[in-house]
Design an enzyme around this catalytic site. Sequence first.
Site, PDB file in Angstrom:
ATOM      1  CD  GLU A 317      37.191  19.429  48.075  1.00 40.47           C
ATOM      2  OE1 GLU A 317      36.577  19.293  49.302  1.00 40.47           O
ATOM      3  OE2 GLU A 317      37.729  18.532  47.212  1.00 40.47           O
ATOM      4  CD  GLU A 746      59.038  -8.779   1.312  1.00 39.10           C
ATOM      5  OE1 GLU A 746      59.816  -7.717   1.283  1.00 39.10           O
ATOM      6  OE2 GLU A 746      59.198  -9.786   2.041  1.00 39.10           O
TER       7      GLU A 746
END
Length: 1360
Positions: A317, A746
């Site tokens: 800024e 499985e």
Amino acid sequence: MVDISSHPRSTPKLRSSLFFAFLLVVSLVDARTRTVAPSAEEPGETYDRYYNYDALTERLQSLARKYPHIANLSSVGQSVEGRQLWVMRITKDPPADGGDAPGKPKFKYVGNMHGDETVSRQVLVYVAEYLLTGYGAEPRATELVDTTDVYIMPSMNPDGFEKSVEGDCAGRHGGRNNAKNMDLNRSFPDQYSGTSANPETIPEVMAVIRWIQEKKFVLSGNLHGGTVVSSYPFDDSAIHERQGRYSQAEDDGLFRYLALVYAQNHPGMKTGEPNCPDAPNETFKDGITNGAQWYDVTGGMQDYNYLHGNCLEITMELSCCKYPPASELQKEWDLNRESLLAFMEKVHIGVHGFVKKAIVGTALADVSIVVASIRHNLTTGNTGDYYRLLLPGTYNITAVAPGYIPMTVHGVLVEEGKAKEVNFTLTPEGIAVTTPAVPSTDSPTVATTTDATDSTQTRSAPEAAGDHSPPALPPGRQPLQPQEFRHHSYADMELFLRKYSSEFPSIVHLYSAGRSVEDRELYVMVISDNPTVHEHGEPEFKYIANMHGNEVVGRELLLNLIEYLCRNYGSDPEVTRLVNNTRIHIMPSMNPDGYEVATEGDARGYKGRNNSNKLDLNRNFPDQFFTIREPRQPETIAVMNWVKSIPFALSANLHGGSLVVNYPYDDDKDGLSEYSRSPDDSVFKQVSRAYSRENPLMHNGHPCADMYRGEYFQDGITNGANWYNVPGGMQDWNYLNTNCFEVTIELSCVKYPMSKELPKYWEQNRRALLQFIQQVHGGVKGTVSDFRDGTGIPNATISVEEIDHNVTTAQTGDYWRLLVPGTYSITASAHGYKPVRTYATVSKDHVEMVDFKLTRLHSDPHGQSPNGPQPTQNPSEKAFQSLIKDLSLGQGLEQLVSSTAAESSFRYRRYKELSSFVRGLTLNFPKITALHSLGQSVEFRTIWALEISNRPGEPEPSEPKIRLVAGIHGNAPVGTELLLEFAALLCINYGKNPVITRLINETRIIIVPSINPDGREQAVEKQCTSSQGLTNAHSKDLDTDFFGNASQRVVEAQPETRAMMDLILDRSYSLSVALDGGSLVATYPYDKPVQPVENEGTLKYLASVYSNNHPKMHLGDTGCTGQMGNIPDGVMRAAERQSHMGSMKDFSMDFGHCPEITVYSGCCLFPPAEQLPALWAENKKALLSMLVEVHKGVRGVVRDKSGKPIVGAIIVLNGGVSVFSGEGGYFHALLAPGNHNIEAVADGYQQQRQEVVVSSYEAASFIVIEFDMDNSIFGLPREFVVASAAASMTALVVTACIIWCVCAVKSNRHKDGFHRLRQNREDYDDEIRLTSMGSKKSLLANEFKDESESDEETLYANKI
């Protein structure tokens, strides 16, 4: 990217002269010492004025022309209003093609993101001028240009700047946002909130995103105004606390350092006291702040750079006043010059180098550079180069790439100043090669074998497991393994998941896919570097376990896997690569209720296998061969909705009871145990073997010998149906109904082993679990986009020749298609686009990238034929089209549903209360409602119609009109209550919710809540199957009373029927939706048993829109006793459900020319009032979707050449269904997505034809049909008929003249004959006497009569 060379200001003559001038200069002086003084035409910078867009463009072009050896000007995109987003690239000898400059880190500055924050715009021009004019003359500028690839974008929001006002310090005059009023620094994808902005409203953001992804910047500054501080990531936090919440990034220390570099070189910023007039007490320690701690910013650019690019970005800024007077510019440049240059120089800290392939030495792109203990990686560029900013210290750095053995360099010492060079050479997996390591100058240890001091790296092809063995890691750096192995109860599992969600928030996201019968959550843990959202191009993967509650090994393995991935992310290259490049979803338990009753030690039992309703969840999914008659379970429904909501590509369902990977299909049409091959059989076998190979016991193929003697599975895999037949299985449903390839694994012979056995199962499966995830990165992937604007095309179809199974693209156009190695012909197609086919060769080492750019069938944005007149659009229309698209894609409709939540008191209303309610709406909302009486029932109850519109009662023929009706059967009053609540929702949210407001402003909504009020008074609550109240007071089923032809009607229509028929015959409706009960399905016309359906595709599509937006209906299972089970997509033709004559929907189709669908909201006709909130929740989204859908299809206006509208023109759709143009010549027709032919017919005009393209997510195509006068007569051209008639008339006139002439000649001959007869009578007497009178008549007649002689003339001759 638009290059300056294509700009109209740069003429060919000028370019040629510049080129030759450049050659001359190069031949005279060395470029390093070149200086160019400003010319008279191009004065130097004065620092006392702002550049508007034109002046900025000219200034940048001027600089680029003057310094072509170090500058290149291009555009990365355009703003909303078409202004270029200029970028000045500054580096020594920039590549002419815009490509990379190997060995130079990329740096960027972006300014003026908020259009009214203007200091940045100017100082970035000054920075560019400083570097260009100082090159060769000023050492600092020269070094930066020689060693850095600098990109400067002075203005990201040129539209906003043009609106701003000089001297406006607080931004009160607008200009902050873009021309679509979007804040660009709130519009980037956010790590916590996802993506919410419509891409069409933020072209500037989309352009910058593409730029970031393409360039792989290293460091960046985003320049703003409004205070004086340097802010660093993150800009927001997960909880979005407004202020005071420090949100720490992985490189937090580095970010703080970089922010300090800027702040400490700025005389005002370093004080930490901006002293801004609007916040005089605001201070920032050392002039820096964490973004989120200052204030929470969702969708910011700096966070996106860090999370999705290689780039670290800081937000600066620069001034208290956003748009200070131009007289302040010199001061601002003086304050910021040193900071701007010092920050730019920090792109050269840390480590840098190249990653190359062993043996051939070619560059490797997209290699992950992993720094131990910092959970943030970056990747190499196209030339294999990387730049990793780091603070001084000692680091272990690893290069990781799919298909290559990772290489780690230990002890890299990073010091103050220039970056350390560390190069990597990676060897493909499975190849033995010895190559010298190329470390940094300090020769840190290169750890590639167990001997950490060896100066060479030797990698041998692993045995047994081949390419899939884990990468060799140095001593002490083995992955961390799970520490605790136990069975987790539901409560224990829930705490475990919450713990890891809290501990690893940057890579973990916990959510629920639904609830079980007993109301337990079906938890899902997502693990990825951006876990909350789908990242474009990143595949979605899932593991599901514990579908059978007593098969528990998968449940515990997935909890182990969660721990393993979380603990090793950032330190283990394999884990880091998987997490960074895959979105992994893990559902540890699909059947938590069953688990709670299962028993530890159960080897082969059934206790807890099923859910609480005693149903097997793996026999509960819709099946392709058999009808599953058991009601669909909550767990099944939840998983089906979950899988359809995310574009999963690969999945595994973890079971127990054997040791094998089982792949589709699970059953066949005969129900036999035989091989049932899917179209992707080879892919399924490949991914199945990828798992089994990493589990030696499984791969052996002889599992559970003690329990199942003789059972053998070659390579540890099997086709499901070949093992045993399983109808209703989850894996087949995934493959047939989504893009997801799923197998069933499985894992153990014993279903519920003792807890002490769990470490063994982890060791057997951990490598396999990781390797199976890796399989999602095979085959082909890419993006299908629009050639015109580059936007992704959702739901495009990807088809592979000779494989009868397609996949579709996700919402942003990305797709994944698993394939085995080979060469394939691949086609991408989408509604409204020309298909594109290409060939791709798939290897086993990596995924092949195949992108498609599709061209629209019509060049204009609405799909209109370019031959016709072009409709014009105002910005409001474009905004509304964008709204419809937003609501049709992604989460747009979901967000609307959540944003319109309101407190409601649900109950059943009898006639008097219903009347009071609708009157109350008109009294409270008079500007948008009007109440109409359609007529009265048998017992004189009024049948109300509520109109909702921004101009109720006024004709607006250009707006689509939708009819929502309910209560035709009085014993099914749920629809009545849903429509009353829907009306209240619309009214209450008008003016408050912008989406609802716009929909009402653009639509005419007619709601008829109760067609049969008499029947409703007789019905009884909680009677699910009773027919009491079904009919009206005359015991007539009103849905069998709609007959349009008098010949079909036996008795006079019921008063309720007549009232509705009058409404329907208005013919101005585009769509009608009727709500009923007694089932869970959406039906479309016809109810007639044998009625052919001309427009069936469109009707079925409209019903599917409602069904797909209903959480249960689209699953296709009515769940109603005694009704058919599987209904594809929850949609069917009405006659298939219950055929009958005289239905309202058939009348609407045949006589109202309006498609009507009937929605059955539930199995129970009159459920308890307590169920109304749930029913409303289920139907709310679907009802709103109808308001969106009515704006699609095709609409337009019919007029003549003079512009006069033509009312009553017939619009024929695809040669079948017709609609009519109404007042103003407007028409509207709903159509299924695709290409459609439209014919327009009107008396006295020529028939017109057009072709339109309808999209599933875009607003209606608007076409203008202009008629010429019909110049045909009897089907022939008017000119031909007129010419023929003229010729015929001419022929008739000529013929008449000839006849007259002939007659005249004959008349003279008659007279002459008579005269001669009289003169020589004596000569003929003898002859005449010889004949009779008849003979004389005959003689005279034959002598004088010809074919043209009239009867009168003959009579006259006979008398003589």
